[in-house]
Structure formats: structure tokens, C-alpha cells
Design a protein around this motif. Structure first.
Motif, PDB file in Angstrom:
ATOM      1  N   ASP A  79       0.858  -1.188   0.000  1.00 37.04           N
ATOM      2  CA  ASP A  79       0.000   0.000   0.000  1.00 37.04           C
ATOM      3  C   ASP A  79       0.895   1.239   0.000  1.00 37.04           C
ATOM      4  OD1 ASP A  79      -1.712   2.220   0.951  1.00 37.04           O
ATOM      5  OD2 ASP A  79      -3.182   0.636   1.282  1.00 37.04           O
ATOM      6  N   PRO A  80       0.721   2.163  -0.936  1.00 37.22           N
ATOM      7  CA  PRO A  80       1.590   3.349  -0.996  1.00 37.22           C
ATOM      8  C   PRO A  80       1.537   4.213   0.260  1.00 37.22           C
ATOM      9  CG  PRO A  80      -0.319   3.617  -2.425  1.00 37.22           C
ATOM     10  CD  PRO A  80      -0.298   2.182  -1.990  1.00 37.22           C
ATOM     11  N   ARG A  81       0.491   4.068   1.053  1.00 36.95           N
ATOM     12  CA  ARG A  81       0.397   4.811   2.307  1.00 36.95           C
ATOM     13  C   ARG A  81       1.335   4.244   3.367  1.00 36.95           C
ATOM     14  NH1 ARG A  81      -6.052   4.189   2.641  1.00 36.95           N
ATOM     15  NH2 ARG A  81      -5.335   2.094   2.009  1.00 36.95           N
ATOM     16  N   ASN A  82       1.898   3.071   3.111  1.00 34.55           N
ATOM     17  CA  ASN A  82       2.742   2.407   4.102  1.00 34.55           C
ATOM     18  C   ASN A  82       4.201   2.314   3.666  1.00 34.55           C
ATOM     19  OD1 ASN A  82       2.867   1.085   6.686  1.00 34.55           O
ATOM     20  ND2 ASN A  82       3.178  -0.855   5.606  1.00 34.55           N
ATOM     21  N   LEU A  83       4.554   2.933   2.556  1.00 40.83           N
ATOM     22  CA  LEU A  83       5.914   2.833   2.033  1.00 40.83           C
ATOM     23  C   LEU A  83       6.496   4.214   1.756  1.00 40.83           C
ATOM     24  CD1 LEU A  83       5.217  -0.231  -0.219  1.00 40.83           C
ATOM     25  CD2 LEU A  83       7.187  -0.113   1.320  1.00 40.83           C
ATOM     26  N   TRP A  84       7.770   4.387   2.103  1.00 43.13           N
ATOM     27  CA  TRP A  84       8.443   5.662   1.877  1.00 43.13           C
ATOM     28  C   TRP A  84       9.944   5.421   1.745  1.00 43.13           C
ATOM     29  CZ3 TRP A  84      11.158   8.458   6.149  1.00 43.13           C
ATOM     30  CH2 TRP A  84      11.334   7.646   7.280  1.00 43.13           C
ATOM     31  N   VAL A  85      10.603   6.322   1.027  1.00 49.07           N
ATOM     32  CA  VAL A  85      12.052   6.258   0.907  1.00 49.07           C
ATOM     33  C   VAL A  85      12.650   6.865   2.172  1.00 49.07           C
ATOM     34  CG1 VAL A  85      14.056   7.096  -0.350  1.00 49.07           C
ATOM     35  CG2 VAL A  85      12.052   6.304  -1.609  1.00 49.07           C
ATOM     36  N   GLU A  86      13.215   5.993   3.015  1.00 47.93           N
ATOM     37  CA  GLU A  86      13.784   6.428   4.286  1.00 47.93           C
ATOM     38  C   GLU A  86      15.269   6.743   4.111  1.00 47.93           C
ATOM     39  OE1 GLU A  86      14.507   4.758   8.840  1.00 47.93           O
ATOM     40  OE2 GLU A  86      13.719   3.426   7.290  1.00 47.93           O
ATOM     41  N   PRO A  87      15.666   7.992   4.321  1.00 52.71           N
ATOM     42  CA  PRO A  87      17.086   8.341   4.182  1.00 52.71           C
ATOM     43  C   PRO A  87      17.940   7.641   5.229  1.00 52.71           C
ATOM     44  CG  PRO A  87      15.682  10.300   4.206  1.00 52.71           C
ATOM     45  CD  PRO A  87      14.838   9.147   4.649  1.00 52.71           C
ATOM     46  N   ALA A  88      19.231   7.617   4.981  1.00 51.37           N
ATOM     47  CA  ALA A  88      20.160   7.019   5.941  1.00 51.37           C
ATOM     48  C   ALA A  88      20.196   7.846   7.219  1.00 51.37           C
ATOM     49  CB  ALA A  88      21.552   6.935   5.339  1.00 51.37           C
ATOM     50  N   ASP A  89      20.573   7.200   8.325  1.00 50.99           N
ATOM     51  CA  ASP A  89      20.690   7.876   9.609  1.00 50.99           C
ATOM     52  C   ASP A  89      21.808   8.918   9.573  1.00 50.99           C
ATOM     53  OD1 ASP A  89      18.730   6.416  11.079  1.00 50.99           O
ATOM     54  OD2 ASP A  89      20.098   4.718  11.088  1.00 50.99           O
ATOM     55  N   PRO A  90      21.765   9.894  10.475  1.00 49.99           N
ATOM     56  CA  PRO A  90      22.864  10.864  10.583  1.00 49.99           C
ATOM     57  C   PRO A  90      24.183  10.146  10.857  1.00 49.99           C
ATOM     58  CG  PRO A  90      20.967  11.579  11.869  1.00 49.99           C
ATOM     59  CD  PRO A  90      20.673  10.180  11.426  1.00 49.99           C
ATOM     60  N   GLY A  91      25.219  10.556  10.158  1.00 47.26           N
ATOM     61  CA  GLY A  91      26.524   9.951  10.359  1.00 47.26           C
ATOM     62  C   GLY A  91      26.745   8.674   9.570  1.00 47.26           C
ATOM     63  N   HIS A  92      25.747   8.245   8.840  1.00 49.67           N
ATOM     64  CA  HIS A  92      25.873   7.029   8.039  1.00 49.67           C
ATOM     65  C   HIS A  92      26.914   7.242   6.938  1.00 49.67           C
ATOM     66  CE1 HIS A  92      24.509   3.256   6.231  1.00 49.67           C
ATOM     67  NE2 HIS A  92      24.518   3.865   5.061  1.00 49.67           N
ATOM     68  N   ARG A  93      27.817   6.294   6.801  1.00 49.41           N
ATOM     69  CA  ARG A  93      28.879   6.422   5.798  1.00 49.41           C
ATOM     70  C   ARG A  93      28.311   6.158   4.409  1.00 49.41           C
ATOM     71  NH1 ARG A  93      32.402   2.740   3.662  1.00 49.41           N
ATOM     72  NH2 ARG A  93      31.722   1.144   5.172  1.00 49.41           N
ATOM     73  N   LYS A  94      28.502   7.105   3.501  1.00 51.04           N
ATOM     74  CA  LYS A  94      28.010   6.955   2.139  1.00 51.04           C
ATOM     75  C   LYS A  94      28.604   5.713   1.492  1.00 51.04           C
ATOM     76  CE  LYS A  94      27.158  11.862   1.226  1.00 51.04           C
ATOM     77  NZ  LYS A  94      27.461  13.032   0.357  1.00 51.04           N
TER      78      LYS A  94
END
Length: 219
Positions: A157-172
Motif C-alpha cells: 500500500d503506498p500509504r505504508n511505504l516511503w524512501v527512508e534516508p540514511a541515519d545521521p553519520g551514516h557512511r556513504k
């Protein structure tokens, strides 16, 4: 002249008889006009119920996403949170408090059998990244179920999915590794052990995953 009897009290009394004596238990579902919601399980704030999605499908299709640039990230202590207007969460009708032992808590696992294919989610992830205006490395961002599959979240369901960015300090370039994931696992364990109800866990993580454990006194 005869006094006119006021009708308001009787109307109120009738309303109480017709509606006030009925109740819906937390975590049950109701349906109105084809739109299903989980009664008593707010998604963002009191009074808002979590939508009930279509549930597991034999063949998933790419779902339409919010318009490009229409969703905005929120941040709590630097951690990324979803836009509640775009991603309020949605639960699967196939998972209930009564069937936990045969669904999310069963031995051998549950999520692999209901997860959409990478072909479908890959296309959706790109579209959803545009919805949120995400410009970071796609490989470091998770296409995340707000209410995780192991908590009975709806699979596609599109209401339950999102692009979650990496946490702060996460190594690229280090790939996906979000602090939300262990929160989901701890909630799943608590639900399967009977420490909290399924509905309470779903409500907590849909409201704010960074406070979900503390709100349920699990941390």
C-alpha cells in the motif's frame, strides 16, 4: 397556553441508546463506503485511524505514488521521519491479534512470503524518491514499510511505504542500515510474547518510530 416540551433531551437519549452503547475493540477493523480503517488505532495523533490495505497479493503491481515534491521529511533528534500526509501507514487485513501464531509470529517466518518483488518495489522507490524530493544515494536509502511487515503492515500500500534516508553519520556507500530496523524487531518480539497488543505496536510505530519503544515502556 400549554408549555412546549423541549425535544433535545429525548433526541440525545435516543442517540445514546442507538450509538452510545456500542463499542469497537482496539485493533478491529471497520468499513465505510469501501474505505477500511482499523478502529482505535491512530496513525498520526488521536482520532485518526490506520488505514487497512489490500493485504498480501499473488501478483503485485506498481502503485501510484504522491506527486513529485509533495512530501516533506520530518526530523527528530536528527533521525528522518515520514510525512504523515503522504505516508500515514496502512495495515494488512491478513494479520490480526487472533492469528498471530499463524502469521507474523509463526516459526519459519512470515515476511518473505508476502513481500513484493524487487521489480515492483524498485520502480516504486524511484517514484517515491521523487515524491519526497530525495536526492541522496538510492543504495543508502531504504524503501521502508512504515508499519513493518513483521508488525502486520500492508505489503504494497503506498500509504505504508516511503524512501527512508540514511541515519545521521551514516557512511556513504555503506548500504542500508537504519536505526528504525531494530525498533521494529523489538516491537515484533514484544507482540509475539504478549507484552503489547498488535494494535498498540502498530499505533506506536506509525505515530513516531523514534519514541515507539518508550511510549510502550519497552526501553
Amino acid at each position: 397556553m400549554r408549555p412546549v416540551r423541549r425535544a433535545v433531551p429525548s433526541v440525545l437519549f435516543a442517540c445514546l441508546l442507538l450509538a452510545g452503547c456500542s463499542s469497537v475493540q482496539l485493533g478491529t477493523s471497520t468499513s465505510s463506503g469501501g474505505s477500511s480503517v482499523a478502529a482505535g488505532a491512530p496513525g498520526q495523533g488521536e482520532g485518526k485511524a490506520i488505514a487497512v490495505g489490500a493485504g498480501p497479493q499473488k501478483h503485485y503491481t506498481v502503485q501510484k505514488q504522491p506527486a513529485a515534491g509533495s512530501c516533506k521529511y520530518r526530523y527528530e533528534h536528527g533521525e528522518p521521519l515520514e510525512d504523515p500526509a503522504c505516508t500515514p501507514g496502512a495495515i494488512s487485513p491478513a494479520v490480526t491479534q487472533a492469528n498471530l501464531a499463524s502469521t507474523i509470529c509463526r516459526k519459519g517466518g512470515y515476511t518473505s512470503g508476502v513481500r513484493p518483488s524487487a521489480y515492483v518495489t524498485g520502480k516504486e522507490k524511484k517514484l517515491n524518491a521523487a515524491s519526497y524530493g530525495f536526492t541522496g544515494r538510492m543504495a543508502d536509502a531504504e524503501y521502508d514499510h512504515l508499519i513493518s511487515l513483521q508488525l502486520g503492515g500492508d505489503p504494497n500500500d503506498p500509504r505504508n511505504l516511503w524512501v527512508e534516508p540514511a541515519d545521521p553519520g551514516h557512511r556513504k556507500g555503506a548500504g542500508v542500515n537504519n536505526k528504525k530496523d531494530p525498533v521494529e524487531t523489538k516491537l515484533h518480539t514484544a507482540v509475539c510474547k504478549g507484552q503489547v497488543t498488535l494494535a498498540a505496536a502498530q499505533k506506536a510505530i506509525a505515530t513516531d518510530w523514534t519514541t515507539a519503544l518508550s511510549s510502550l515502556h519497552l526501553s
